[in-house]
Each structure stands twice: as C-alpha cells, then as structure tokens.
Scaffold this motif. Structure first.
Motif, short mmCIF file in Angstrom:
data_model
loop_
_atom_site.label_atom_id
_atom_site.label_comp_id
_atom_site.label_asym_id
_atom_site.label_seq_id
_atom_site.Cartn_x
_atom_site.Cartn_y
_atom_site.Cartn_z
N LEU A 515 -10.27 4.27 -8.58
CA LEU A 515 -9.69 3.38 -9.59
C LEU A 515 -10.01 3.89 -10.99
O LEU A 515 -9.13 3.91 -11.88
CB LEU A 515 -10.22 1.96 -9.41
N ALA A 525 -2.92 0.81 -11.31
CA ALA A 525 -3.47 0.65 -9.97
C ALA A 525 -3.29 -0.79 -9.52
O ALA A 525 -3.06 -1.71 -10.33
CB ALA A 525 -4.95 1.03 -9.94
N LEU A 640 -4.24 -2.60 -14.32
CA LEU A 640 -4.80 -2.91 -13.00
C LEU A 640 -4.33 -4.30 -12.58
O LEU A 640 -4.64 -5.29 -13.24
CB LEU A 640 -6.32 -2.85 -13.02
N CYS A 658 -2.21 4.28 -7.51
CA CYS A 658 -3.36 3.99 -6.64
C CYS A 658 -3.30 2.55 -6.17
O CYS A 658 -3.14 1.64 -6.98
CB CYS A 658 -4.66 4.25 -7.40
#
Length: 831
Positions: A515, A525, A640, A658
């Motif tokens: 991350l 991510a 994120l 990711c």
C-alpha cells in the motif's frame, strides 16, 4: 369450492416422449396448464394458501371485509354474482392490495369514459378507495345471472392512462403463480405510487414564441450579446425547440440564471404558459459521442444486434436469453449499449436492471457520455415527486431508457424492446421480504411473456445461468480479454499464519508495504472488508458479556462515527453503556474484530500520509453523498478507498493498481449452500477493480486457509475450473441447478406457538416421490424484529410442480392469525 385438499400428484413433464428437466420458463408453463385444477387461493399473511383460512392481520382483514363482507362480488363462480341486468357490463377489477381475487364492479359514467380491459381505475375496497386494474369484462347474460345489479359497487374513477397490455397482465399472473404470492401484491409493484395515476397539476412552463422561432429575429437579438451570454441564450432556444420546460428544468439542465430567462421573456422571444405535464419527450441521439470498440467488442456487439434485429421484422420470434460473459474490465457495458442504441432507434424502450443503487451513479455518467442524455431512473431513493414523474413518463412511453433496481422490472412499460440484467449473479436481485421473488428470474419470465430479448451480463455468472448456457437454453457471447492494453491483475495470497498483523491490528506488514509503495507512486489503492462499522462484536473483558440486540439474534455492531451500537437487521441503536449490565464493571467493554471504520483507524496510524475514504452504505446513504465520493475518487483527491461490497463491482478507476482483501475467508463460514459460489464471485469482482488502466494491478488476499481450493483458483484466475468443480459437487448432492428448492419460514412473536405451528406443518408434510423435506428447525437467525423463526426446506426434482405441492400441503394446516408463513421459492438466503 372443494371441501378437502385434492390428493397430491407428482407429474413428470416429457418432450417427445423422453423425460427431461424443465427450465424456469417451462416451469411457468407447467403451472399454467394445471391452473384450472388448482385449489382456491387466498392471501394469508403475505403468502398464498388454499382456502379455508383466516386473514392474519387487521389490515388484511379490513381489506377483505367492509360493507356486505366483500368489496364487490367475486366472480370466481357464476352463482356468486346475483341479480344483474343481462345487458349490463360487469367489470372484473384486480385491486392493488395483498389479495389474489379480482372483484366485480359496474360503471355509472357515460360511454365516452367507459373502462377498457387493462385500464387503471379507482374503486371502493374494504372501506377504502384504492387503485385497481380492469382484468376482464362480461355482461350479466354471459355470466348466466339474474337481472339486477343493485348489490354491485361502482367504479369511482377511470384514469386517463394507457391500459396495461395483455402481456403485462399475464406477467402479473405468472409472477404470482410462480412465487405463490397474491396477484394484487404483484400488481402493486406496477403501481407503486398511487398519486402518479392522477394528472399532474398545472405548472408554469416556458415556450418559444413565433419571434423566438424566427431565425432572423433571433439573430438580431443574439448579435448584440456577449459570446458567453449568447451561448447560454442559444442553449435555451435549442432546449425549448424540443418541448416546453419549467424554469427549474432550464436552470438545472443548462445552468442558466433567472435573469437570462427574464430577458428572453421581456424581449418576446419566449412566453410563460401553464401546462399539466412537464414530462419532456427528448429523443436520445444515437452515437452522440462515437465510441471506439475493440475487435472483440465489435464482434460481440454485432452478435447482440443481430439477435435483437429480428424484433422489428418477425414479431413471432422466440427469443432465448443471452448471456454476455466477459472478464472484469472487458467493456461489457459499452457492448450492450450498442443493443440499447438499436432498440432506441426502433422507437422502443430499454430497461437496464442494476443490483445496487450505488452502481447507478457510474452508470449514468457512462450513459450520458455515450448518448448525450441521462436515462430515467427508478429506485427507492427517488423523491416522491420524481417517482410520480418518472412513472408517468414510463407508462406514456416518453422515457426511452430506464435504469433501476429490481422493482423497475414490474413497471408498465408502453413499448418494451429490451431488458438488460447487469451483474446478473448478484444476490441483491432477490427480494427477501413481503413479496419474495428473484428479479433476475422474473426478468427472464417478463422477456418471454413480452417476447423481447434479454441480456444477462456478468463477469462471474451464477451457476444456474452457466448451466442453462451449457444446456443450450441460453445463447452465450464471450469477452475473454480486458479492453485495450489492460491486463488482469496478479493475485497473491498472504498467509496470516506466517505473516500475522501486529497485535490488535488487521493489516499484515506485507500488505502495508505494498500500500505504501502504491501511494508513493501516485496511484490509488482499495482495501475491501464486507463489514460496516468499527467492530462486529463488543464484549465485557471482565465477565465476557456480549452486547446483543434485544429484538434479533444478532450482536450489536459498534459505529464510532455515530458513537453508537447498532443492529444491522432491525435498526435498533443505543449508546455504548458505561458499565456492563451483567457484572456492573465500568469501562470494561472492548471491540472484537474489524469493520471498515477500524481499518480506517489502522491506516491513520500506519500510513498517515494516505488520503482515505470509507465507502459503506451507512455512511454514503444519499445519492448526493455517493456522487460526491465518486467525484473525489476520479479527481484523485482520494488515494485509498476502504469499502464494503458497495465498491466491489461496476466501477472503473483507471488509477487503481493495488487491492487488498482484509478477510478473504469471511464469506466461507456458515452452512449456506451458495457460500463458496458467492465468495468466489465477490472476491473476483473486488480483484477486478485493480489494473483497469495503463498500469498493471496487484491483488492481495489475506487468509488463514491458503490451501482452500477457492483461494487457489482465484490466484490462477481459474473461473471455469471453479464452476466445473461446483457443478460436479451440486450434481452429486442433488442441489440446484440439478434440483429445486423452496423454503417455508414460520414466524411469530410467541416462541411456543411458532414452534407448535411449524411442527404441525412438518407433521402434515406430503410423501411424494422426488421430494425431501427437512425440518422444521430454528432458523440460523432465530429471532428478527422480535419474531421467532422456524424453517422447513423442500428439495424436489426439477420436473415436480413444487408450487402446487406446497399449496395442497398447507391447505391441511390451520394457521392462526398471529403466525405468518412465508414461502420462498428458489431461496438464496438460508438465515
């Protein structure tokens, strides 16, 4: 009316003398052929049971009682209708109420307003006035009755709306028969907003005057305006050339100001009038923005269009459902948009079903970019005014493309030409309360009834759909590769036994490292955990007492954002107690396990530079909040995302490289028949959010069972191998799609009475070849909303008419009004 339930018969269906297993459409035909022999059906507590029975609630009793004990006179048998004039027309009306019967009414108005079959009317019913639909009409002479109509009630009003088509009325009947539900309850889904039947009130609308239509006059005015202002005026003119519009519509659609409209009105270029309806009939321009398709997409799109094309040439064509099977990121939406465009060009309506309202925001953006105009929406989050307006535009045929949740399937479309079920595998298509049905299966039924094509789109099709495709009952079109240069992500297993997270944490060090690298590269991510709130369980560290919901067999979930403990089943909410109610120890409660809020707190501690966003239905609980969240993601204000299944499918984030799945084992626990199938689908959909743009994606699954076959197949992206093994397992266990299931759920507030009725139902269970009946047994969720629940499960051969068997079975049991018996055909949820 029979004095006793007829004997149960197990009838095999064969084709050309050879036994075979009927599809869901063939099952409907079995029901229809036996309908004339079926026992009398009444509504009891939201389900159909054979007569005799008692209404189970005060509301249902009121609906069936009233003056002279019935709202009208049921015409199930001619001798029940007494005293008609032989030339008088008798109208059979199906009310929008939880009733299976249609009732007889007369009409006192003049002939110009006389109802027609399928027409919407207002009727007196059980002391109320409710909408209904004309289901049939006959004269008293045709019914063979006497010559007075004094005892029949009159239709109060005939609505000025297009009537329900014969196909739509058949659809209502078939849905009710298959799901063992009252026909009136199904009809209510077609008329969910009673006020929409009334003509809308007159509102002020603006129209172009002759001067505004005249090019020379307009040029003289526009020539003296500044460039930016001139553009606004020109946009208003183009907009009003299609139809009149309110000031609010002009300001919302064109971002113009009141002063702009006032100036045009003052110059005599537009005029304000009053009109009853503001529904706009705007043709959606085909290929408003050309889209470049890959060669695979072009081939798939052409196949879809070729399959749909005969609709305009051969109205008797028998359509097969079409499975559009494409990997995540393959561009399935753009492919079926080609079919939607073809249907619009033919002047017909297209319906696109989505499993979650949250998906509609991304879908609308893509649709608007493709067609130059937003579709008409239908879901529970719409305002009452929007629901009224959209319903009328759908009925009148003004809305050409409708995007909605499962209830949109039951709307009375004026000219339906195509149905698309996006993410067809989703369990969200199953309605679990009141009227229980599977919208995907009912969509297949509606397509067959209306004789229109249907597209079932998914990257992870349901096992039933896969089996139907293998058997040739469905056509299949495949998209095996991602669009452009994008590749499927690499999937890695993180064994939490070898790489455990720090104490009281839930993200492994390896995942944290990936991350950190992803965010440092300027990418986005995603962390996925299908649990809302901060912690799923709160217990006392002194005595072990667990905080449970007093109304449900469920633990209370801690939500730190709202500083509360909540039940996710009934909505019960309290503040965290300062002392344990069991041992009285203060400040002794500790959270156990993670929810998305706890993962966000962990990210704040270990990755303080991250810009996280929590996406869960309790946080993003309005369309405005949802739209704002997606805007932040696409603007890269967020790097994120921490989300539940709300974010798992249908979203395209080109900068996301990711994906971390916090608890890949979560969905595999419990005794759910479909646990493995649903887990594989969900995890593969979540993994599919990674690497959809120019950069490759990586997916990390945290698990304590890396040897589990599902985990291994996910790392190999071996979906077909998983489906083959699952089909083999289901066939060996004689489970769907190789058999049929139905569940009886007995619910009541008195625990002992509920158990006693369930046991009595179990004792009366039929003995028939090809049927196994399990239970009764306490449901896994034994109590929900203060009602205790017992379950029985029926496993039957596919050639058995399971609905007829259940109806005759329950005819032998007297169910008290305090107990409700729910019938779930083809259950998805075993809680």
């Amino acid at each position: 009316m029979p004095d006793a339930a007829p004997e149960i018969k197990t009838e095999l269906v064969s084709k050309d003398g050879a036994p075979h297993q009927p599809s869901i459409l063939e099952s409907f035909r079995i029901l229809e052929t036996e309908k004339a022999e079926s026992v009398w059906i009444l509504c009891i507590s939201g389900v159909q049971l054979p007569y005799p029975a008692r209404a189970s609630s005060e509301r249902e009793q009121n609906l069936t009682d009233g003056e002279n004990e019935t709202p009208g006179s049921c015409i199930r048998t001619p001798h029940q209708v007494r005293g008609y004039e032989t030339s008088r027309t008798i109208y059979t009306v199906l009310p929008t109420a939880p009733i299976d019967k249609a009732y007889s009414y007369i009409f006192e108005g003049d002939g110009t307003q006389a109802p027609q079959i399928g027409g919407f009317v207002l009727i007196p019913f059980g002391g109320q006035q409710i909408p209904g639909v004309i289901w049939g009409m006959e004269t008293a002479q045709e019914l063979g009755t006497p010559q007075s109509t004094e005892k029949l009630k009159s239709i109060l009003h005939v609505y000025d709306l297009p009537p329900l088509s014969n196909a739509m009325r058949q659809f209502v009947d078939r849905v009710a028969s298959y799901n063992m539900a009252p026909r009136g309850s199904v009809l209510k889904l077609a008329v969910p907003v009673a006020s929409a039947l009334d003509d809308p009130p007159a509102v002020a609308v603006y129209q172009l005057t002759e001067a505004g239509e005249n090019d020379a006059t307009w040029w003289d005015f526009a020539h003296g305006c500044k460039g930016s202002t001139r553009g606004v005026y020109e946009a208003i003119r183009i907009y009003l050339q299609n139809s009149a519009a309110t000031m609010a519509e002009l300001m919302q659609e064109l971002s113009c100001k009141r002063s702009h409209i006032a100036t045009l009105e003052k110059r005599g270029l537009i005029i304000k009038n009053f009109a009853k309806s503001t529904a706009r009939v705007l043709p959606i321009p085909i290929r408003f923005t050309p889209v470049k398709l890959s060669s695979e997409q072009q081939i798939a799109a052409q196949k879809l269009c070729d399959l749909i094309d005969p609709a305009a040439q051969n109205p008797h064509k028998k359509y097969k459902p079409i499975l559009l099977d494409g990997v995540t990121g393959s561009g399935k939406t753009e492919v079926y948009f080609e079919a939607v465009a073809k249907v619009i060009a033919a002047g017909k309506q297209a319906l696109v079903l989505l499993p979650e309202i949250a998906l509609s925001h991304a879908f609308i953006d893509r649709f608007s970019a493709r067609f130059g105009h937003a579709p008409t929406l239908w879901h529970s989050a719409l305002t009452p005014a929007a629901r009224r307006k959209n319903w009328r535009s759908i009925v009148n045929g003004e809305a050409k493309v409708i995007v909605g949740a499962r209830s949109a399937l039951f709307l009375p479309y004026a000219n339906l030409g195509l149905i698309v079920v996006d993410e067809e595998h989703e369990s969200a298509y199953k309605q679990e309360e009141i009227l229980i049905y599977n919208a995907r299966d009912m969509a297949v039924l509606r397509a067959a009834t209306e004789q229109v094509p249907i597209i079932l789109s998914s990257a992870t099709p349901s096992l039933e759909t896969v089996k139907n495709s293998m058997d040739g009952k469905y056509d299949e079109i495949r998209l095996p590769s991602r669009f452009g240069d994008a590749q499927l992500p690499d999937v890695h297993l993180l064994d939490l036994r070898k790489n455990p997270p720090p104490k009281n944490c839930f993200i492994s060090p390896i995942l944290l490292q990936h991350l950190s690298e992803t965010l440092a590269e300027g990418r986005q991510a995603l962390l996925f955990l299908n649990r809302r709130g901060f912690a799923p369980l709160t217990l006392c560290r002194s005595c072990g007492h667990r905080l449970e919901c007093p109304h449900c067999t469920a633990w209370l979930v801690e939500h730190r954002r709202s500083e509360s403990l909540e039940c996710h089943h009934c909505g019960y909410k309290i503040k965290l107690p300062s002392a344990c109610p069991s041992c009285a120890d203060s400040n002794s409660f500790v959270p156990c396990g993670p929810g998305v809020e706890r993962i966000a707190a962990e990210i704040d501690e270990y990755l303080p530079a991250a810009r996280p966003l929590i996406m869960a239905s309790d946080i993003l609980n309005t369309p405005e909040l949802m739209a704002a969240a997606f805007a932040k993601i696409h603007a890269r204000e967020v790097n994120l995302i921490i989300g539940t299944q709300l974010i798992a499918k249908g979203h395209h984030f080109p900068h996301m490289t990711c994906v971390g799945i916090i608890d890949a084992d979560l969905g595999l626990s419990g005794g759910d028949l479909r646990a493995g199938e649903h887990s594989f689908q969900l995890l593969q959909q979540v993994a599919g959010r990674a690497g959809r743009g120019a950069f490759p994606g990586r997916v990390f699954l945290q698990t304590y069972n890396p040897e589990q076959p599902i985990m291994q197949m996910l790392t190999r992206n071996d979906r077909n191998g998983f489906l083959d093994s699952l089909l083999e397992e289901r066939e060996g266990a004689h489970m769907p799609p190789f058999s049929r299931l139905a569940a009886l759920i007995v619910a009541g507030k008195d625990e002992g009475q509920t158990r006693a009725i369930a046991l009595e139902i179990g004792r009366q269970a039929p003995k028939a070849d090809g049927v196994r009946i399990l239970g009764p047994a306490p449901a896994q969720m034994y109590k929900i909303r203060s009602k205790f629940r017992q379950r029985l499960l029926i496993i039957a051969d596919k050639n058995l008419n399971i609905q007829k068997m259940i109806a005759q079975w329950l005819a032998s049991v007297k169910v008290p009004s305090a107990i409700r018996v729910y019938i779930d055909i083809d259950p998805q949820n075993f809680l």
